[in-house]
Design a protein around this motif. Structure first.
Motif: not given
Length: 119
Positions: A72, A76, A116
């Motif tokens: 994650k 990001w 993700q």
């Protein structure tokens, strides 16, 4: 040569050509790293480094909560890198988009990263 993009908990490394433009790296170079390279392919043609859980040989990534958090964080970082490239509207934007258009693998861990990133 590589351009290292550093986040709080992860890094992404894009290959560079002679004029230091971002390019897709070789397929065999596009792997997840847990400080050392693993055998786990990156979903796209760049390197991803974070504190992933691995098997005892440190060659394969184990998909547990620690790895999910690292993925994650890495996804990001890719999203934020793309946002920055959009704001700058430089040639790296097109290059990064070209790289993420091409999937490198459909294995479980890379698919989770891609999911993700898209979320």
């Amino acid at each position: 040569m590589w351009r290292l993009i550093e986040g709080e908990d992860s890094q992404i490394a894009f290959a560079l050509n002679m004029t230091e433009d971002i390019i897709a790296c070789k397929k065999e170079e596009a792997v997840f790293h847990c400080y050392l390279p693993t055998y786990e392919p990156s979903p796209f043609l760049f390197k991803i480094n974070s504190d992933f859980s691995t098997d005892p040989s440190r060659k394969h990534i184990t998909l547990d909560i620690r790895t999910e958090n690292a993925i994650k964080s890495s996804a990001w970082l890719l999203f934020e890198t793309l946002k920055k490239a959009i704001k700058e509207q430089g040639s790296n934007l097109i290059n990064i988009l070209e790289i993420i258009k091409q999937k490198n693998t459909f294995a479980k861990v890379p698919r989770y990263f891609e999911q993700q990133f898209l979320n």
